[in-house]
Design a protein around this motif. Structure first.
Motif, PDB file in Angstrom:
ATOM      1  N   ALA A 173       0.825  -1.207   0.000  1.00  0.00           N
ATOM      2  CA  ALA A 173       0.000   0.000   0.000  1.00  0.00           C
ATOM      3  C   ALA A 173       0.864   1.264   0.000  1.00  0.00           C
ATOM      4  O   ALA A 173       0.533   2.246  -0.668  1.00  0.00           O
TER       5      ALA A 173
ATOM      6  N   ILE B 235      -6.744  -0.762   4.448  1.00  0.00           N
ATOM      7  CA  ILE B 235      -5.913  -0.071   3.472  1.00  0.00           C
ATOM      8  C   ILE B 235      -6.253  -0.488   2.051  1.00  0.00           C
ATOM      9  O   ILE B 235      -5.868   0.188   1.097  1.00  0.00           O
ATOM     10  N   PHE B 236      -6.982  -1.606   1.908  1.00  0.00           N
ATOM     11  CA  PHE B 236      -7.437  -2.063   0.592  1.00  0.00           C
ATOM     12  C   PHE B 236      -8.933  -2.341   0.643  1.00  0.00           C
ATOM     13  O   PHE B 236      -9.468  -2.775   1.664  1.00  0.00           O
TER      14      PHE B 236
ATOM     15  N   LYS C 177      -6.302   0.381  -3.528  1.00  0.00           N
ATOM     16  CA  LYS C 177      -5.842   1.050  -2.312  1.00  0.00           C
ATOM     17  C   LYS C 177      -6.880   2.077  -1.881  1.00  0.00           C
ATOM     18  O   LYS C 177      -7.465   2.781  -2.700  1.00  0.00           O
TER      19      LYS C 177
END
Length: 292
Positions: free
Chosen positions: A133, A208-209, A282
């Motif tokens: 990320a 984060i995703f 992301k």
């Protein structure tokens, strides 16, 4: 980057990098086309792409030969595999030694996409996911892809009878605790990003995703002589590390199954499987709000 740590199984199983390069297949064009589209880089000239755990460069070659003329950084910790990749001298490809958990030499926000072919199960952990990320641009996408022959497929997959079905039963008897695609454990890291750990300040409970991760697959079938199929099958790390007597027993089992399977007029048997691929975007970091 710091010293790359590779599991003993991976180090030994991929010792014959030349055999891996010679006998592992490339990826179906239709699967590649859809994955690159999902990564948001199809048609984007000069996009900067990280090929993480690039191995001998099976997927790197595809990226390097695309009309978009991507700028690729291929990262691989295994010395033998990386040497095979470097020898290809691919255009616009920088080959570096590194591991997914430590990409310190790569700048933050530098890549439009990160892709991992045939390898994410080895490092499906939060440390690696955070590093992936970090090097992605705010709107970057992470993609993973595997070629999974029937003999190495999850038991939940419905596959045709024949030598592949028989060898799958054999291969699933090897339980060495090493992560594989077929065990499905690699998926869990995407759920972990939503969990907070009161004993650690390293990871946030904020994902984060994006979830759920997207997925697709393309079935394939091609024919090879039994000797060529065995050469391919024996590049599996859990087969490659077997002692001589155990290795010979698996080899005998394969050829007995192959010899009774249907062969074409050139003596070739069918190799069936699926190319499976997954992607996730992301999630851009929100700006820190300060009251007062």
């Amino acid at each position: 980057m710091t010293e790359c740590k590779i599991s003993d199984v991976a180090q030994a199983g991929f010792a014959s990098a030349a055999a891996y390069e010679a006998h592992r297949p490339s990826y179906p064009p239709e699967a590649v086309a859809e994955l690159l589209d999902r990564l948001g880089i199809s048609g984007v000239h000069g996009a900067r792409v990280a090929d993480l755990a690039a191995g001998t460069g099976k997927f790197t070659e595809i990226l390097a030969n695309r009309p978009e003329q991507y700028n690729v950084v291929a990262i691989e910790p295994h010395d033998g595999m990386r040497a095979q990749l470097q020898n290809k001298s691919l255009p616009r490809v920088a080959v570096v030694k590194g591991a997914a958990e430590d990409l310190a030499d790569l700048s933050s926000g530098d890549f439009a996409a990160v892709v991992t072919a045939q390898a994410f199960h080895w490092f499906a952990n939060m440390k690696a996911l955070n590093e992936i990320a970090r090097i992605l641009q705010p709107t970057g996408v992470f993609g993973v892809i595997w070629n999974i022959d029937d003999y190495n497929a999850p038991l939940s997959w419905d596959i045709q009878p024949g030598w592949g079905h028989q060898m799958r039963s054999v291969i699933h008897t090897f339980h060495d605790g090493t992560p594989r695609f077929r065990d499905g454990q690699w998926r869990k890291v995407f759920d972990e990003q939503n969990r907070s750990d009161p004993l650690s300040l390293q990871f946030s409970a904020n994902p984060i995703f994006g979830l759920p991760i997207g997925e697709g697959h393309v079935a394939y079938e091609h024919r090879l002589p039994p000797d060529a199929v065995w050469a391919r099958l024996s590049t599996l790390s859990q087969i490659a590390v077997l002692r001589e007597d155990a290795f010979d027993k698996v080899k005998q089992t394969f050829f007995e199954a192959a010899n009774v399977d249907e062969q074409d007029d050139q003596g070739r048997i069918a190799v069936r499987g699926r190319t499976v691929f997954f992607w996730t975007s992301k999630i851009p970091e929100l700006p820190l709000k300060i009251d007062g």
